[in-house]
Motif scaffolding. Structure first.
Motif, PDB file in Angstrom:
ATOM      1  N   GLY A  85       0.815  -1.210   0.000  1.00  0.00           N
ATOM      2  CA  GLY A  85       0.000   0.000   0.000  1.00  0.00           C
ATOM      3  C   GLY A  85       0.845   1.256   0.000  1.00  0.00           C
ATOM      4  O   GLY A  85       0.527   2.239  -0.690  1.00  0.00           O
ATOM      5  N   GLN A  86       1.939   1.236   0.755  1.00  0.00           N
ATOM      6  CA  GLN A  86       2.843   2.383   0.783  1.00  0.00           C
ATOM      7  C   GLN A  86       3.535   2.549  -0.566  1.00  0.00           C
ATOM      8  O   GLN A  86       3.731   3.677  -1.031  1.00  0.00           O
ATOM      9  N   GLN A  87       3.908   1.449  -1.190  1.00  0.00           N
ATOM     10  CA  GLN A  87       4.525   1.533  -2.514  1.00  0.00           C
ATOM     11  C   GLN A  87       3.579   2.185  -3.519  1.00  0.00           C
ATOM     12  O   GLN A  87       4.007   3.007  -4.335  1.00  0.00           O
ATOM     13  N   GLN A  88       2.304   1.829  -3.456  1.00  0.00           N
ATOM     14  CA  GLN A  88       1.367   2.417  -4.405  1.00  0.00           C
ATOM     15  C   GLN A  88       1.208   3.914  -4.137  1.00  0.00           C
ATOM     16  O   GLN A  88       1.122   4.711  -5.081  1.00  0.00           O
ATOM     17  N   ARG A  89       1.184   4.310  -2.876  1.00  0.00           N
ATOM     18  CA  ARG A  89       1.102   5.741  -2.572  1.00  0.00           C
ATOM     19  C   ARG A  89       2.393   6.457  -2.966  1.00  0.00           C
ATOM     20  O   ARG A  89       2.363   7.633  -3.358  1.00  0.00           O
ATOM     21  N   LEU A  90       3.529   5.756  -2.905  1.00  0.00           N
ATOM     22  CA  LEU A  90       4.779   6.341  -3.404  1.00  0.00           C
ATOM     23  C   LEU A  90       4.686   6.565  -4.910  1.00  0.00           C
ATOM     24  O   LEU A  90       5.148   7.596  -5.425  1.00  0.00           O
ATOM     25  N   CYS A  91       4.080   5.623  -5.617  1.00  0.00           N
ATOM     26  CA  CYS A  91       3.900   5.796  -7.063  1.00  0.00           C
ATOM     27  C   CYS A  91       2.969   6.972  -7.368  1.00  0.00           C
ATOM     28  O   CYS A  91       3.157   7.682  -8.358  1.00  0.00           O
ATOM     29  N   ILE A  92       1.976   7.183  -6.507  1.00  0.00           N
ATOM     30  CA  ILE A  92       1.104   8.346  -6.663  1.00  0.00           C
ATOM     31  C   ILE A  92       1.890   9.626  -6.398  1.00  0.00           C
ATOM     32  O   ILE A  92       1.771  10.613  -7.138  1.00  0.00           O
ATOM     33  N   ALA A  93       2.741   9.619  -5.361  1.00  0.00           N
ATOM     34  CA  ALA A  93       3.595  10.783  -5.079  1.00  0.00           C
ATOM     35  C   ALA A  93       4.515  11.067  -6.258  1.00  0.00           C
ATOM     36  O   ALA A  93       4.736  12.225  -6.634  1.00  0.00           O
ATOM     37  N   ARG A  94       5.057  10.014  -6.845  1.00  0.00           N
ATOM     38  CA  ARG A  94       5.935  10.166  -8.017  1.00  0.00           C
ATOM     39  C   ARG A  94       5.174  10.780  -9.180  1.00  0.00           C
ATOM     40  O   ARG A  94       5.700  11.609  -9.928  1.00  0.00           O
ATOM     41  N   ALA A  95       3.903  10.385  -9.334  1.00  0.00           N
ATOM     42  CA  ALA A  95       3.084  10.934 -10.424  1.00  0.00           C
ATOM     43  C   ALA A  95       2.779  12.410 -10.206  1.00  0.00           C
ATOM     44  O   ALA A  95       2.843  13.211 -11.144  1.00  0.00           O
ATOM     45  N   VAL A  96       2.440  12.805  -8.959  1.00  0.00           N
ATOM     46  CA  VAL A  96       2.064  14.200  -8.727  1.00  0.00           C
ATOM     47  C   VAL A  96       3.284  15.121  -8.677  1.00  0.00           C
ATOM     48  O   VAL A  96       3.139  16.341  -8.841  1.00  0.00           O
ATOM     49  N   ALA A  97       4.477  14.565  -8.477  1.00  0.00           N
ATOM     50  CA  ALA A  97       5.680  15.397  -8.350  1.00  0.00           C
ATOM     51  C   ALA A  97       5.974  16.191  -9.616  1.00  0.00           C
ATOM     52  O   ALA A  97       6.575  17.274  -9.544  1.00  0.00           O
ATOM     53  N   VAL A  98       5.573  15.679 -10.781  1.00  0.00           N
ATOM     54  CA  VAL A  98       5.816  16.412 -12.026  1.00  0.00           C
ATOM     55  C   VAL A  98       4.685  17.398 -12.318  1.00  0.00           C
ATOM     56  O   VAL A  98       4.633  17.991 -13.391  1.00  0.00           O
ATOM     57  N   GLN A  99       3.787  17.552 -11.339  1.00  0.00           N
ATOM     58  CA  GLN A  99       2.697  18.523 -11.403  1.00  0.00           C
ATOM     59  C   GLN A  99       1.843  18.355 -12.667  1.00  0.00           C
ATOM     60  O   GLN A  99       1.731  19.265 -13.495  1.00  0.00           O
ATOM     61  N   PRO A 100       1.225  17.163 -12.781  1.00  0.00           N
ATOM     62  CA  PRO A 100       0.390  16.917 -13.952  1.00  0.00           C
ATOM     63  C   PRO A 100      -0.959  17.603 -13.808  1.00  0.00           C
ATOM     64  O   PRO A 100      -1.260  18.219 -12.787  1.00  0.00           O
TER      65      PRO A 100
END
Length: 268
Positions: free
Chosen positions: A159-174
């Protein structure tokens, strides 16, 4: 396709498709996709396996371009810009339209470097520490990892890994986040955390989620598109949208019998 609601049309639309047919070679995978995706809302794609939910999702950020035999006809617009026009850069499309996949896929790097990877690649010149912290907070992960940012992302729970992937996605400010069954590999508690997170994220982002979980679609989305699949005389299966509406209408008062049968669990 049945679409009773005017809500997605009276609010601002991020995506708009007109009579889109999606092919792999000569095989028609999905037909007649006409849909509008509302800004700052969660839209769920539901339906049985093979009905084209993920195929349509991957068209929104041109990931299907990576498949040689893929092509589409019809029109697919992103903020009224033709996504498939010849002068459109697919790399820029994918920066603005992020993706979270079914299986958590953190890079074999530190938690910090997972989040910083995209911004570095894009030449981000601001305060990286602040960006990493803000992205992890947006993904509801900061409190879990703030004291171990140098630890590997792959060492986190699923679950934490998936939220890390979400953090990675939002970091580029899509502008948009696409999610292809993001909770299918997670336990129920982690799934609820991700669903809660969707409600926070839609304040800033437009979200489209593919899910097989009817309860998840009914809990977490504002709009729902129900896809089904049909077979021709040769047995080739083609997906299509049966009905698209506000989520409560799809689940409580659908117009199509096939939708009623699917959301009530009679098939699929």
């Amino acid at each position: 396709m049945t679409s009773r609601t005017q809500d997605a049309r009276t609010t601002e639309s991020v995506f708009r498709t007109q009579d889109v047919n999606i092919y792999y070679g000569n095989f028609l995978a999905v037909r007649d996709v006409s849909i509008e995706i509302a800004k700052n809302a969660v839209t769920a794609f539901i339906g049985p396996s093979g009905c084209g939910k993920s195929t349509v999702l991957r068209c929104f950020n041109r990931l299907n371009d990576l498949i040689k035999s893929f092509h589409l006809d019809g029109k697919m617009y992103y903020h009224d810009q033709d996504l498939y026009a010849k002068d459109i850069d697919p790399v820029e499309v994918r920066r603005r339209i992020g993706m979270v996949f079914q299986k958590p896929n953190p890079f074999p790097k530190s938690i910090y470097d997972n989040v910083a990877f995209g911004p570095r690649l894009l030449g981000f010149k601001g305060d990286m520490d602040e960006l990493v912290e803000r992205s992890l907070k947006q993904a509801a992960l900061w409190d879990d990892v703030k004291d171990k940012l140098k630890a590997y992302g792959t060492d986190l729970s699923g679950g934490q890994q998936q939220r890390l992937c979400i953090a990675r996605a939002v970091a580029v400010q899509p502008d948009v986040i696409l999610m292809d069954e993001p909770c299918s590999a997670l336990d129920p508690i982690s799934t609820l955390k991700v669903e809660d997170l969707l409600q926070e994220l839609k304040e800033k982002y437009t979200i489209v989620i593919v899910t097989h979980n009817m309860q998840q679609a009914s809990r977490a989305s504002d709009y729902t598109a129900f896809f089904n699949v049909e077979a021709n005389a040769k047995g080739h299966r083609t997906g299509y949208i049966v009905e698209y509406d506000r989520t409560e209408r799809i689940f409580q008062n659908p117009q199509e019998q096939a939708t009623q049968a699917y959301v009530s669990g009679r098939f699929g």
